[in-house]
Every structure is written in structure tokens, then in C-alpha cells.
Design a protein around this motif. Structure first.
Motif, PDB file in Angstrom:
ATOM      1  N   HIS A  85      48.130 -98.773  30.279  1.00  0.00           N
ATOM      2  CA  HIS A  85      48.741 -98.251  31.356  1.00  0.00           C
ATOM      3  C   HIS A  85      47.613 -97.389  32.107  1.00  0.00           C
ATOM      4  CE1 HIS A  85      53.021 -98.614  30.731  1.00  0.00           C
ATOM      5  NE2 HIS A  85      52.771 -98.700  29.651  1.00  0.00           N
ATOM      6  N   ALA A  86      46.653 -96.868  31.572  1.00  0.00           N
ATOM      7  CA  ALA A  86      45.568 -96.308  32.498  1.00  0.00           C
ATOM      8  C   ALA A  86      44.836 -97.310  33.109  1.00  0.00           C
ATOM      9  CB  ALA A  86      44.573 -95.368  31.369  1.00  0.00           C
ATOM     10  N   PHE A  87      44.474 -98.348  32.607  1.00  0.00           N
ATOM     11  CA  PHE A  87      43.797 -99.443  33.419  1.00  0.00           C
ATOM     12  C   PHE A  87      44.319-100.014  34.565  1.00  0.00           C
ATOM     13  CE2 PHE A  87      44.442-104.100  33.815  1.00  0.00           C
ATOM     14  CZ  PHE A  87      43.274-104.600  34.470  1.00  0.00           C
ATOM     15  N   HIS A  88      45.789-100.363  34.308  1.00  0.00           N
ATOM     16  CA  HIS A  88      46.702-100.660  35.542  1.00  0.00           C
ATOM     17  C   HIS A  88      46.524 -99.559  36.720  1.00  0.00           C
ATOM     18  CE1 HIS A  88      50.408-101.707  37.632  1.00  0.00           C
ATOM     19  NE2 HIS A  88      50.041-102.738  37.447  1.00  0.00           N
ATOM     20  N   ALA A  89      46.902 -98.234  36.322  1.00  0.00           N
ATOM     21  CA  ALA A  89      46.904 -97.069  37.432  1.00  0.00           C
ATOM     22  C   ALA A  89      45.416 -96.852  38.192  1.00  0.00           C
ATOM     23  CB  ALA A  89      47.238 -95.716  36.712  1.00  0.00           C
ATOM     24  N   ALA A  90      44.407 -97.082  37.088  1.00  0.00           N
ATOM     25  CA  ALA A  90      43.074 -96.796  37.772  1.00  0.00           C
ATOM     26  C   ALA A  90      42.715 -98.033  38.725  1.00  0.00           C
ATOM     27  CB  ALA A  90      41.999 -96.750  36.722  1.00  0.00           C
ATOM     28  N   GLY A  91      43.135 -99.284  38.240  1.00  0.00           N
ATOM     29  CA  GLY A  91      42.727-100.246  39.029  1.00  0.00           C
ATOM     30  C   GLY A  91      43.642-100.333  40.465  1.00  0.00           C
ATOM     31  N   ILE A  92      44.778 -99.935  40.534  1.00  0.00           N
ATOM     32  CA  ILE A  92      45.479 -99.693  41.572  1.00  0.00           C
ATOM     33  C   ILE A  92      45.093 -98.661  42.565  1.00  0.00           C
ATOM     34  CG2 ILE A  92      47.809 -98.891  42.718  1.00  0.00           C
ATOM     35  CD1 ILE A  92      48.325-101.634  41.342  1.00  0.00           C
ATOM     36  N   ALA A  93      44.586 -97.632  41.991  1.00  0.00           N
ATOM     37  CA  ALA A  93      43.918 -96.331  42.641  1.00  0.00           C
ATOM     38  C   ALA A  93      42.691 -97.063  43.525  1.00  0.00           C
ATOM     39  CB  ALA A  93      43.860 -95.229  41.989  1.00  0.00           C
ATOM     40  N   ALA A  94      41.897 -97.837  42.966  1.00  0.00           N
ATOM     41  CA  ALA A  94      40.757 -98.333  43.138  1.00  0.00           C
ATOM     42  C   ALA A  94      40.858 -99.390  44.287  1.00  0.00           C
ATOM     43  CB  ALA A  94      39.673 -98.617  42.031  1.00  0.00           C
ATOM     44  N   GLY A  95      41.822 -99.863  44.616  1.00  0.00           N
ATOM     45  CA  GLY A  95      41.872-101.040  45.405  1.00  0.00           C
ATOM     46  C   GLY A  95      42.270-102.161  44.770  1.00  0.00           C
ATOM     47  N   GLY A  96      42.855-102.305  43.781  1.00  0.00           N
ATOM     48  CA  GLY A  96      43.583-103.478  43.064  1.00  0.00           C
ATOM     49  C   GLY A  96      44.862-103.734  43.580  1.00  0.00           C
ATOM     50  N   THR A  97      45.429-104.711  43.164  1.00  0.00           N
ATOM     51  CA  THR A  97      46.804-105.064  43.613  1.00  0.00           C
ATOM     52  C   THR A  97      47.538-105.528  42.242  1.00  0.00           C
ATOM     53  OG1 THR A  97      46.186-106.185  45.473  1.00  0.00           O
ATOM     54  CG2 THR A  97      48.373-106.836  44.880  1.00  0.00           C
ATOM     55  N   ASP A  98      48.754-104.926  41.961  1.00  0.00           N
ATOM     56  CA  ASP A  98      49.536-105.315  40.825  1.00  0.00           C
ATOM     57  C   ASP A  98      49.882-106.668  41.100  1.00  0.00           C
ATOM     58  OD1 ASP A  98      51.480-104.804  38.680  1.00  0.00           O
ATOM     59  OD2 ASP A  98      52.939-105.311  40.250  1.00  0.00           O
ATOM     60  N   HIS A  99      49.534-107.186  39.851  1.00  0.00           N
ATOM     61  CA  HIS A  99      49.950-108.645  39.486  1.00  0.00           C
ATOM     62  C   HIS A  99      50.802-108.843  38.037  1.00  0.00           C
ATOM     63  CE1 HIS A  99      49.451-112.813  40.570  1.00  0.00           C
ATOM     64  NE2 HIS A  99      49.160-113.112  39.706  1.00  0.00           N
ATOM     65  N   GLY A 100      51.267-107.801  37.561  1.00  0.00           N
ATOM     66  CA  GLY A 100      52.067-107.627  36.278  1.00  0.00           C
ATOM     67  C   GLY A 100      51.990-106.410  35.808  1.00  0.00           C
TER      68      GLY A 100
END
Length: 132
Positions: A85-100
Motif C-alpha cells: 500500500h505504501a509503495f502504491h501511494a508513494a508512486g502515485i504521489a511521485a508521478g506514477g500512474t495506477d495500473h492495479g
């Protein structure tokens, strides 16, 4: 089993922000490698395996290759479901796009993961598995 892998990115600053953000929840670190690249791995004391990330075109690329043309998939081991969960949230906040979004995956017993696309469209995953 893996010694290293690498991906080419178009914007090193955006990539560094994204990989710095997802490294922490997974217990990983990033380190400068050259002015055009950095690595992501466990630690300076335990440097292998690692993921090389940079803007240089590798000598092994076939003619016509460029960042983002062949999407790469990398799955990192997560120490817990909370880390996924922390990985997903941090990645979104840093410019990543949800892919699952974080959660169990159909057909994979005891598996819990999340998928992000990095700023160049590479599929980056965090995976936690119940002990066998």
C-alpha cells in the motif's frame, strides 16, 4: 536469481523522484551511478541484485529502440501488505500512474500486489507473498 536489470528513461529527474519514493516502503535505496544514471537496490553493503535506471542507450539495444518502446515489467519483493500500500501511494504521489490497486490477484494463491506505471510507462510492481 537475478543479478541486475535495467531500464532506459527519458527524464532522469522524474524517474529519480518516482524510484526514490517507491524505494523506501520496500526497504530499498537509490544511489547515484553516473551523471546519466542511478541504481536501485538493497544497500551499499548488499549491492546485488540491482535495477539500473538511466538515460544512456545501452550497447545491447537493437537499432530503433528507445525509452518506452518496449515496456519493462519489474516486480519488487514487499515485506508486508502495508508496504504494498505504501509503495502504491508513494508512486502515485511521485508521478506514477495506477495500473492495479493493492490487493490479492486472481489465480495467485497467497499473493498480494500493486502495479504502477513509471513516468515512461514501465510496469513496476510490489509483491508480497504468504510464506509457503
Amino acid at each position: 536469481m537475478i543479478d541486475h536489470s535495467g531500464i532506459v528513461v527519458t527524464d532522469l529527474t522524474k524517474a529519480r523522484a518516482f524510484y526514490d519514493a517507491i524505494a523506501k516502503p520496500l526497504g530499498l535505496v537509490t544511489a547515484d551511478n553516473s551523471p546519466e544514471s542511478f541504481v536501485l537496490g538493497k544497500s551499499k553493503e548488499d549491492p546485488i541484485p540491482y535495477l539500473w535506471i538511466g538515460t544512456q542507450h545501452p550497447s545491447y539495444w537493437v537499432e530503433g529502440s528507445r525509452a518506452g518502446i518496449n515496456q519493462m515489467h519489474v516486480a519488487f519483493v514487499a515485506p508486508s501488505k502495508d508496504a504494498v500500500h505504501a509503495f502504491h501511494a508513494a508512486g502515485i504521489a511521485a508521478g506514477g500512474t495506477d495500473h492495479g490497486a493493492p490487493g490479492p490477484r486472481e489465480g495467485a494463491v497467497g499473493y498480494y500486489g500493486a502495479f504502477l506505471l513509471d513516468p515512461d510507462g514501465n510496469n513496476i510492481e510490489a509483491a508480497w507473498r504468504e510464506p509457503f
